[in-house]
Design an enzyme around this catalytic site. Structure first.
Site, PDB file in Angstrom:
ATOM      1  N   GLU A 100       0.850  -1.186   0.000  1.00  0.00           N
ATOM      2  CA  GLU A 100       0.000   0.000   0.000  1.00  0.00           C
ATOM      3  C   GLU A 100       0.889   1.241   0.000  1.00  0.00           C
ATOM      4  O   GLU A 100       1.967   1.245   0.606  1.00  0.00           O
ATOM      5  CB  GLU A 100      -0.914   0.016   1.221  1.00  0.00           C
ATOM      6  CG  GLU A 100      -1.887  -1.146   1.305  1.00  0.00           C
ATOM      7  CD  GLU A 100      -2.977  -1.084   0.255  1.00  0.00           C
ATOM      8  OE1 GLU A 100      -3.137  -0.013  -0.378  1.00  0.00           O
ATOM      9  OE2 GLU A 100      -3.661  -2.103   0.047  1.00  0.00           O
TER      10      GLU A 100
ATOM     11  N   ASP B 226     -18.632 -10.587  -8.746  1.00  0.00           N
ATOM     12  CA  ASP B 226     -18.515  -9.666  -7.624  1.00  0.00           C
ATOM     13  C   ASP B 226     -17.852  -8.361  -8.065  1.00  0.00           C
ATOM     14  O   ASP B 226     -18.240  -7.275  -7.613  1.00  0.00           O
ATOM     15  CB  ASP B 226     -17.709 -10.314  -6.497  1.00  0.00           C
ATOM     16  CG  ASP B 226     -17.708  -9.479  -5.238  1.00  0.00           C
ATOM     17  OD1 ASP B 226     -18.805  -9.207  -4.691  1.00  0.00           O
ATOM     18  OD2 ASP B 226     -16.616  -9.071  -4.779  1.00  0.00           O
TER      19      ASP B 226
END
Length: 304
Positions: A226, A251
């Site tokens: 991240e 999804d």
């Protein structure tokens, strides 16, 4: 390794990624490599036969769970490999047939010396044809996905494995299948870095979708990178886990069409640059170069 009539290996050709390795192995064209590839191809055919028998007999009893089905699939793979190692005759017949075909296709140069088409190359083309047939069988008769036969091997395999699912999601979202395949390739390194569960099974989470508090399905913890204030940091995050790639695409389609954050992405889904930049602006990923990387994959690597 080959010992007499026995062929042993640490991996078996039970998926398209393994088949891609068999294709390369066959093209080596040495006698040992061709026979080894033929043995593994025999194991694959036997495994598909067992799988079809399981499906025909049904596996939805009172005590059947996803875990027992997974165990049964693993058992079938081992049984198929064992049967192929013992030899059912399919590999020998395949090599004999391909050798015969190569001799039939022999070229007569001007000097009169006979040359033959390499058996391994013929086997590799046979594996390509098998992949195409399996793709069409699993994608359904109403699928518009085309079998990809050109381009780098890892790209071709990735597109053929997921193309039908991407086409289905494209019909629901309006996003070109090519764009979604590009994002899945970016998130997984062309399938080489897919998120695995603790027991090593595939989570099928090819879009790197994290599990939010309202997610009721299975999850898996995985290390991810991240970017916090532009600085890359390694962190453990909770991701969704799916039963299949089809579920992953469904999804993903729901996420982009039902979450207001991605309205602009859907609205500009026909342009690769705007699609990629829209995802980054919506916060899909923290990597500051995410849009540029995705655009490059879509425009330069994936076939039309």
């Amino acid at each position: 390794m080959i010992r007499g009539n026995e062929y042993t290996t640490s991996t078996a050709a039970f998926d398209t990624r393994s088949l891609d390795g068999l294709r390369s192995q066959a093209k080596d064209n040495s006698q040992e490599s061709v026979r080894a590839a033929a043995k593994q191809f025999e194991a694959l055919l036997l495994n598909n036969m067992l799988k079809s028998m399981r499906q025909a007999s049904g596996q939805d009893g009172m005590f059947d769970t996803e875990q027992t089905k997974t165990f049964t699939a693993m058992l079938d793979q081992q049984l198929s490999q064992h049967m192929a190692n013992k030899g059912m005759g399919l590999a020998d017949a395949l090599v004999r047939q391909l050798t015969h075909q190569s001799l039939q296709q022999a070229v007569q140069p001007e000097n009169g010396t006979q040359t033959t088409q390499p058996v391994g190359n013929t086997l590799a083309r046979g594996i390509d044809a098998y992949l195409a047939n399996r793709r069409m069988e699993t994608s359904g008769s109403d699928s518009t996905a085309q079998v990809v036969t050109s381009g780098p091997a890892h790209v071709r395999e990735f597109q053929n494995r997921l193309g039908a699912h991407a086409e289905e999601a494209s019909r629901e979202t309006g996003i070109p299948a090519k764009f979604m395949l590009g994002q899945a390739a970016l998130e997984t390194g062309w399938g080489k870095k897919e998120i695995k569960t603790v027991d090593g099974t595939n989570s099928h989470n090819i879009f790197g979708v994290k599990a939010t508090k309202d997610w009721k399905g299975k999850t898996v913890d995985a290390v991810t990178t991240e970017y916090i204030n532009g600085v890359a940091q390694r962190r453990v995050e909770k991701f969704k886990a799916y039963d299949s790639y089809a579920d992953a695409f469904k999804d993903y389609a729901r996420l982009l069409t039902r979450n207001p954050r991605y309205e602009s992405v859907i609205a500009n889904a026909k342009d690769a640059v705007q699609f990629a930049q829209g995802l980054q602006r919506a916060g899909y990923a923290t990597d500051p170069n995410y849009a540029a990387k995705l655009t490059k994959i879509i425009k330069q690597t994936l076939s039309a």
